[in-house]
Design a protein around this motif. Structure first.
Motif: not given
Ligand code: ASP
Length: 437
Positions: A301, A303, A308, A332-337, A339, A408
């Motif tokens: 992961a 950070y 983004n 898998p992605t998040g706003i500021d992450t 993985s 996912d």
């Protein structure tokens, strides 16, 4: 009149008794014109597969240990079948030829392919069908990649000359040097699918020792329900995730030609098995088709603040991994992450190197590494456009105290993949199964 292609796996050609069953099955329908066979498999628990023995022969030869005795064990198996079925084929000269090539330092692919070669000669004689070798018909390029179109044409041209034939599975030839080249293990399934496509079969029957696919691994879920109908796409997702009834690459040729694949049981020919087609009807009320999973993944992961909006971050990350020859299962992605889910086999102990490279080249704020992750795929064409499916799945996991580490869902909406701690793997599969079955 229709046309069927039948592939029989190792256990279906393991001895004379099994071959008698094979003959009954083939002779029950005049449409059964092309038969593909594996090398003889195990006859009983603790027995050896001929292919495994051939790999052992090669390992002995490579270590300068004579392999005559081991090779004799193999030839004895074929000779016993020949005797028990009262056939008279000149197997001896074939054995001599193989022995000679072993002495000359033959390749691994050549030696292990002889299991299917002898099996097909024997089966052809027993059925009274032509023996058609796949050398020069199933073609690979220099890099060992299947040349699909060339193979299709070569097989179609040759088989148009044979009303009925038996072909060996598992191998073909390298088109550039003419040497034998094998598929990966279990590859006779692919040979069968290629033949089915080439002769435009109405159905590709894959005969094995189970009555089709089950909704889950019976070693994990007690008495899982059988799958009667499934789509190519679902099967591909399930086999990729570890449901190993059919070689994962066997689906493509059949799918391309829209040929149904029917998994059948040689020991229970009365069972209908599983039928795989492009768009099978969804059985009433059925949401999921099956669950499969794989252990041993690592999640990295990453950070970084404002990740983004940083243009090129993902590209640089992927380039870095490509340079290290590392393939990724999921991102898998998040706003500021972001993985990375990578199989431990691919990582091969290089996790520290990967983390150091990411640190150096991408300068993230933080990197966390989670080991011992398992992935579980819940697959079903009945899931798409159906609200509430994920809620049911996640509730089932929550009720069983299972923490989800990753989620996912592909855009096809036929597969939800969750990552859980490996210690929760079996429990999670059981929880999902009971929530839907
Ligand atoms: N005999 C080969 C193996 O054991 C190929 C096959 O059976 O499909 O992998």
């Amino acid at each position: 009149m229709g046309l069927k292609v039948l592939k029989f796996g190792g256990s279906s050609v393991a001895d004379a008794l099994q071959l008698a069953k094979l003959k009954n099955i083939v002779e029950a329908d005049p449409d059964n014109r092309y038969v593909i066979v594996s090398a003889p498999g195990k006859r009983f628990g603790g027995d050896n597969k001929v292919t495994d023995l051939l790999y052992m022969c090669k390992a002995q030869l490579d270590h300068n240990i004579p392999a005559d005795q081991l090779f004799q064990v193999i030839t004895d198996r074929y000779s016993a079948v020949e005797m028990n079925l009262e056939l008279s084929i000149d197997l001896r000269s074939r054995y001599d030829e193989i022995r000679e090539n072993m002495q000359k330092g033959c390749s691994t692919d050549y030696l292990v392919s002889r299991g299917e070669y002898l099996s097909a000669i024997l089966t052809a004689a027993y059925l009274g069908y032509d023996f058609v070798d796949t050398t020069g018909l199933i073609l690979f390029d220099q890099k060992g990649r299947l040349m699909e179109e060339e193979t299709n044409q070569a097989l179609a041209a040759e088989l148009s000359k044979h009303e009925r034939a038996v072909l060996p599975g598992f191998y073909g030839t390298n088109a550039s040097d003419g040497k034998i080249h094998t598929f990966s293990r279990g590859g006779s399934d692919i040979t069968g699918a290629l033949v089915a496509r080439a002769v435009k079969a109405d159905v590709y029957e894959n005969w094995t020792d189970v009555s089709g696919l089950l909704m889950a691994d019976p070693r994990i879920v007690e008495n899982p329900r059988p799958i009667h109908r499934i789509s190519y796409m679902e099967l591909r997702e399930l086999s990729y995730m570890g449901a190993n009834v059919l070689h994962e690459s066997a689906v493509f040729p059949a799918r391309k030609a829209n040929i149904p694949i029917n998994i059948r049981n040689t020991n229970h020919p009365e069972d209908p098995g599983t039928v795989i087609t492009a768009y099978p009807e969804v059985e009433d009320g059925k949401i999921i088709s099956g669950i499969a999973g794989n252990k041993d993944f690592t999640v990295i992961a990453i950070y970084k603040n404002m990740l983004n909006s940083e243009i090129g971050f993902i590209r640089r990350l992927l380039t870095l991994l490509e340079d290290m020859n590392i393939s990724i299962e999921h991102i898998p992605t998040g706003i500021d992450t972001v993985s990375l889910v990578i199989s431990d086999k691919v990582l091969d102990g290089r996790i520290d190197d990967v983390v150091a490279a990411i640190q150096r080249q991408l300068e993230p704020d933080n990197i966390d590494v989670y080991n011992n992750i398992s992935l579980i795929a819940t697959v079903g064409r009945g899931m798409s456009y159906k609200p509430g499916v994920s809620a049911r799945l996640f509730s089932a996991l929550a009720e069983n105290d299972i923490n989800i580490r990753m989620i996912d869902q592909g855009s096809s909406e036929i597969n939800i993949i969750v990552g859980v701690a490996t210690e929760d793997f079996e429990k999670a599969i059981r929880a999902i199964y009971h929530a839907f079955a």
